[in-house]
Design a protein around this motif. Structure first.
Motif, mmCIF file in Angstrom:
data_model
loop_
_atom_site.group_PDB
_atom_site.id
_atom_site.type_symbol
_atom_site.label_atom_id
_atom_site.label_comp_id
_atom_site.label_asym_id
_atom_site.label_seq_id
_atom_site.Cartn_x
_atom_site.Cartn_y
_atom_site.Cartn_z
ATOM 1 N N ASP A 1 0.837 -1.196 0.000
ATOM 2 C CA ASP A 1 0.000 0.000 0.000
ATOM 3 C C ASP A 1 0.877 1.252 0.000
ATOM 4 O O ASP A 1 1.976 1.247 0.550
ATOM 5 C CB ASP A 1 -0.910 0.020 1.226
ATOM 6 N N ALA A 2 0.376 2.324 -0.593
ATOM 7 C CA ALA A 2 1.127 3.573 -0.674
ATOM 8 C C ALA A 2 0.663 4.547 0.398
ATOM 9 O O ALA A 2 -0.510 4.554 0.797
ATOM 10 C CB ALA A 2 0.958 4.206 -2.047
ATOM 11 N N VAL A 3 1.596 5.395 0.851
ATOM 12 C CA VAL A 3 1.305 6.503 1.758
ATOM 13 C C VAL A 3 1.598 7.791 1.002
ATOM 14 O O VAL A 3 2.685 7.960 0.445
ATOM 15 C CB VAL A 3 2.163 6.444 3.032
ATOM 16 N N VAL A 4 0.628 8.704 0.962
ATOM 17 C CA VAL A 4 0.763 9.964 0.245
ATOM 18 C C VAL A 4 0.403 11.101 1.189
ATOM 19 O O VAL A 4 -0.612 11.025 1.900
ATOM 20 C CB VAL A 4 -0.156 10.004 -0.995
ATOM 21 N N LEU B 1 -3.806 6.841 2.465
ATOM 22 C CA LEU B 1 -3.360 5.497 2.123
ATOM 23 C C LEU B 1 -4.035 5.092 0.828
ATOM 24 O O LEU B 1 -5.242 5.302 0.652
ATOM 25 C CB LEU B 1 -3.731 4.500 3.220
ATOM 26 N N LEU B 2 -3.277 4.514 -0.102
ATOM 27 C CA LEU B 2 -3.819 3.960 -1.334
ATOM 28 C C LEU B 2 -3.691 2.451 -1.210
ATOM 29 O O LEU B 2 -2.593 1.902 -1.266
ATOM 30 C CB LEU B 2 -3.070 4.489 -2.560
ATOM 31 N N ARG C 1 -7.523 1.928 -3.453
ATOM 32 C CA ARG C 1 -8.622 2.621 -2.793
ATOM 33 C C ARG C 1 -8.058 3.636 -1.805
ATOM 34 O O ARG C 1 -7.201 3.316 -0.980
ATOM 35 C CB ARG C 1 -9.520 1.615 -2.067
ATOM 36 N N VAL C 2 -8.552 4.865 -1.857
ATOM 37 C CA VAL C 2 -8.017 5.940 -1.029
ATOM 38 C C VAL C 2 -8.694 5.960 0.337
ATOM 39 O O VAL C 2 -9.920 5.948 0.442
ATOM 40 C CB VAL C 2 -8.192 7.301 -1.722
ATOM 41 N N ALA D 1 -5.692 1.634 9.552
ATOM 42 C CA ALA D 1 -5.706 2.770 8.640
ATOM 43 C C ALA D 1 -5.911 4.080 9.395
ATOM 44 O O ALA D 1 -6.365 5.064 8.826
ATOM 45 C CB ALA D 1 -6.798 2.586 7.591
ATOM 46 N N ARG D 2 -5.563 4.107 10.686
ATOM 47 C CA ARG D 2 -5.687 5.319 11.485
ATOM 48 C C ARG D 2 -4.305 5.754 11.960
ATOM 49 O O ARG D 2 -3.541 4.946 12.493
ATOM 50 C CB ARG D 2 -6.594 5.088 12.700
ATOM 51 N N LEU D 3 -4.030 7.029 11.801
ATOM 52 C CA LEU D 3 -2.750 7.584 12.231
ATOM 53 C C LEU D 3 -2.911 8.208 13.608
ATOM 54 O O LEU D 3 -3.835 8.992 13.846
ATOM 55 C CB LEU D 3 -2.278 8.634 11.231
ATOM 56 N N GLY D 4 -1.984 7.888 14.506
ATOM 57 C CA GLY D 4 -2.041 8.406 15.856
ATOM 58 C C GLY D 4 -1.432 9.784 15.974
ATOM 59 O O GLY D 4 -1.102 10.447 14.980
ATOM 60 N N ALA D 5 -1.248 10.241 17.214
ATOM 61 C CA ALA D 5 -0.695 11.560 17.487
ATOM 62 C C ALA D 5 0.753 11.631 17.044
ATOM 63 O O ALA D 5 1.499 10.650 17.089
ATOM 64 C CB ALA D 5 -0.809 11.866 18.982
ATOM 65 N N THR D 6 1.168 12.824 16.619
ATOM 66 C CA THR D 6 2.546 13.035 16.195
ATOM 67 C C THR D 6 3.450 13.277 17.391
ATOM 68 O O THR D 6 3.056 13.868 18.398
ATOM 69 C CB THR D 6 2.662 14.227 15.235
#
Length: 397
Positions: free
Chosen positions: A100-103, A113-114, A120-121, A173-178
């Motif tokens: 999968d790609a990260v854009v 995410l692709l 699928r985006v 598919a969830r990004l956490g805190a930076t």
């Protein structure tokens, strides 16, 4: 976390992410996905009399890119199709171990995410601390070399105070805190650098710009106008020219492309008014900006191996595929292919493809199947958006 002494910051976790909610295209309704076409005609080449190489360059012998399933060689590249349309200034591009790609999108701050064969985006999250102005915003992304264990993505973000490297965990598919990794990189309306790349040594290479103040580039105490080399925790990597500094090379105006040929690092760099550059990068060297633009033939500075007139390049993304280096050109609106020697230390002839056909081209990355993914950047305030912009193109190198 490494905090550069040039900027004292308060608060360890300034950045948080607003999560994308439901994990499907419903969070990204302006993004349309197209299946790739199974066949297409070769890309037309354009003669390149103004692309010049250093007199030390030697004829290359293309070699197989590691992990590629497409057979490289001297054949013409082929446009295979369009991966996605309707993006908004896609900037960073990398791939997860599962393919999968990260854009990243510069202005919106979205991390996409692709997914799967149909690409699928999914909106994984939005980096809220980014400040999008001019060339600043959410820029590069690099997937941790230990992603299967740590689930980390590294991001280059422009904030109100600085440019910085942060990281965040991707759970499903969830990004956490930076979490800040390296802070205190000068930021500005222009020349923010922003490319991230993990090297074969496992360390993170970070490209920065002079942020509009050329005097930063040769200054050893500034992180502006440099290529940095850090550990995954933001400390100066072992073996750096100065053990207490993340600086790996200096004298850069604005580097937006990084690629390795074997163990050799290469970088693409924006010139001012005379020459854009492709540079071989070795630790501890000064590449001349602002004293020199292009080839200066001065012993104290390292000359580029390939130069272009600024109207034909403004090179951003850089990648190795099919035994060649590939550069995305913004103002030049084309894709450059550069021959490279088998030892990775010499560059040769440059050839242009897709000239003017898709507008400004920014990121270039090799996909797990050996194809090239190339993003357009026509919605960045300097282009002429067409139907479907911005896009990701898929090319057989």
């Amino acid at each position: 976390m490494r905090r550069h002494p040039a900027l004292a910051l308060v608060g360890g976790l300034l950045g948080t992410l607003v999560l994308g909610g439901c994990l499907d295209e419903g969070n990204s309704t302006d993004v349309r996905i197209l299946e790739t076409t199974p066949d297409a005609t070769p890309l037309p080449a354009t003669p390149t009399p103004s692309a010049t190489t250093s007199p030390t360059a030697s004829p290359p012998a293309p070699s197989q890119a590691p992990g590629a399933t497409l057979t490289p060689g001297d054949r013409e590249p082929r446009l295979l199709g369009t991966v996605a349309t309707g993006l908004s200034v896609p900037w960073g591009l990398d791939f997860l171990p599962d393919g999968d790609a990260v854009v990243t999108e510069r202005d919106s701050g979205r991390v996409l995410l692709l997914r799967g064969e149909q690409h699928r985006v999914v909106v994984a999250g939005t980096v809220e601390e980014r400040v999008a102005q001019g060339e600043a915003g959410l820029l590069g992304v690099a997937v941790s070399p230990d992603f299967d264990d740590d689930r980390l993505l590294y991001l280059y973000v422009s904030t109100a105070e600085d440019n910085r490297v942060v990281r965040a965990r991707l759970e499903g598919a969830r990004l956490g805190a930076t979490e800040p990794v390296l802070t205190g990189i000068p930021n500005g309306f222009i020349h923010d650098g922003g490319r991230l790349l993990f090297g074969p040594d496992g360390h993170l290479y970070v490209s920065t710009g002079d942020a509009g103040e050329p005097s930063r580039a040769p200054d050893p105490d500034s992180l502006g106008g440099k290529i940095l080399r850090i550990t995954t925790d933001g400390e100066p990597a072992p073996g750096n020219p100065r053990p207490d500094s993340p600086v790996f090379s200096s004298g850069h105006r604005n580097v937006q492309g990084l690629a390795f040929v074997g163990d050799q690092l290469w970088a693409s760099e924006f010139g001012d008014s005379t020459a854009d550059e492709l540079n071989r990068i070795d630790g501890g060297q000064d590449h001349g900006w602002p004293a020199v633009e292009g080839v200066g033939d001065q012993q104290r500075y390292v000359d580029p191996q390939v130069t272009w007139g600024t109207g034909e390049a403004s090179p951003s993304g850089l990648a190795l595929a099919g035994g060649h280096l590939w550069l995305g050109a913004l103002q030049g609106e084309r894709l450059w292919r550069v021959e490279v020697g088998p030892d990775g230390r010499r560059a040769g002839e440059a050839t242009a493809y897709l000239v003017g056909e898709h507008g400004r081209m920014r990121s270039v990355a090799q996909a797990p199947d050996g194809s090239l993914w190339v993003t357009t950047s026509n919605r960045d305030g300097r282009g002429d958006p067409g139907p479907g912009d911005d896009k990701i193109l898929r090319i057989r190198p």
